[in-house]
Scaffold this motif. Structure first.
Motif, mmCIF file in Angstrom:
data_model
loop_
_atom_site.group_PDB
_atom_site.id
_atom_site.type_symbol
_atom_site.label_atom_id
_atom_site.label_comp_id
_atom_site.label_asym_id
_atom_site.label_seq_id
_atom_site.Cartn_x
_atom_site.Cartn_y
_atom_site.Cartn_z
ATOM 1 N N LEU A 48 0.813 -1.213 0.000
ATOM 2 C CA LEU A 48 0.000 0.000 0.000
ATOM 3 C C LEU A 48 0.849 1.266 0.000
ATOM 4 O O LEU A 48 0.484 2.263 -0.603
ATOM 5 C CB LEU A 48 -0.928 0.006 1.209
ATOM 6 N N PHE A 49 1.954 1.231 0.727
ATOM 7 C CA PHE A 49 2.854 2.369 0.841
ATOM 8 C C PHE A 49 4.170 1.857 1.381
ATOM 9 O O PHE A 49 4.253 0.718 1.848
ATOM 10 C CB PHE A 49 2.277 3.470 1.737
ATOM 11 N N ILE A 50 5.198 2.675 1.325
ATOM 12 C CA ILE A 50 6.502 2.268 1.830
ATOM 13 C C ILE A 50 6.361 1.880 3.299
ATOM 14 O O ILE A 50 5.833 2.652 4.104
ATOM 15 C CB ILE A 50 7.534 3.388 1.649
ATOM 16 N N GLY A 51 6.781 0.693 3.652
ATOM 17 C CA GLY A 51 6.688 0.217 5.022
ATOM 18 C C GLY A 51 5.405 -0.509 5.354
ATOM 19 O O GLY A 51 5.245 -1.003 6.466
ATOM 20 N N SER A 52 4.473 -0.610 4.397
ATOM 21 C CA SER A 52 3.175 -1.214 4.711
ATOM 22 C C SER A 52 3.267 -2.697 5.037
ATOM 23 O O SER A 52 2.410 -3.234 5.730
ATOM 24 C CB SER A 52 2.176 -0.985 3.574
ATOM 25 N N PHE A 53 4.324 -3.374 4.566
ATOM 26 C CA PHE A 53 4.470 -4.797 4.868
ATOM 27 C C PHE A 53 4.823 -5.026 6.336
ATOM 28 O O PHE A 53 4.715 -6.148 6.826
ATOM 29 C CB PHE A 53 5.532 -5.442 3.972
#
Length: 157
Positions: free
Chosen positions: A31-36
């Protein structure tokens, strides 16, 4: 001045957005940088999408993105202020924070992130470029699809 029912609606939206980000992490959707790793990372993207949804649904509200910086730890963190209320969907990643901040008058993290920059208007979302991998239109479709499912934040797993 915002009415109490509108505050409740924005808090409900914050809960559903938080659940959407958690679901995206579980499903492996970028979804966005860091979403994982959300909420351990990804406060910028989480805050920008939440701010956008509030601005879209409640255009009468004053929405500001806050970029806080901690000089001691060389760390940054983002949250949203809607009128006079704080929404930090990733605050529980920090020690001493057991839940996200939703609709409060302040956040305990404001002392830690004492150097702050306030971002308004188009700079919050329209002029934000998260990179080719994270296409805003695709992410918004995913978020809107998930938000269309009633009481998403109550359903885990």
């Amino acid at each position: 001045m915002r009415t109490q029912p509108m505050t409740a609606n924005i808090i409900e939206l914050a809960k559903e957005m938080r659940a959407t980000y958690e679901r995206g992490r579980e499903e492996g959707v970028g979804l966005f940088i860091g979403s994982f790793r959300f909420p351990l990372s990804g406060s910028e993207g989480a805050s920008r999408y939440f701010a956008y949804m509030v601005m879209t649904r409640y255009p009468e509200c004053r929405v500001r993105l806050v970029k806080g910086y901690d000089q001691l730890r060389l760390e940054q963190h983002f949250w949203v202020v809607v009128d006079d209320r704080v929404y930090d969907l990733a605050s529980d990643r920090f020690d001493g924070m057991s839940a996200p901040v939703m609709g409060e008058s302040d956040t305990p993290l404001s002392a830690r992130f004492s150097e702050r920059r306030f971002i308004d208007g188009d700079a919050i979302f329209e002029n934000w470029h998260p990179g080719e991998r994270f296409q805003k239109a695709r992410v918004l479709r995913y978020i809107n699809h998930r938000l269309a499912q009633p009481h998403l934040h109550l359903v885990k797993g």
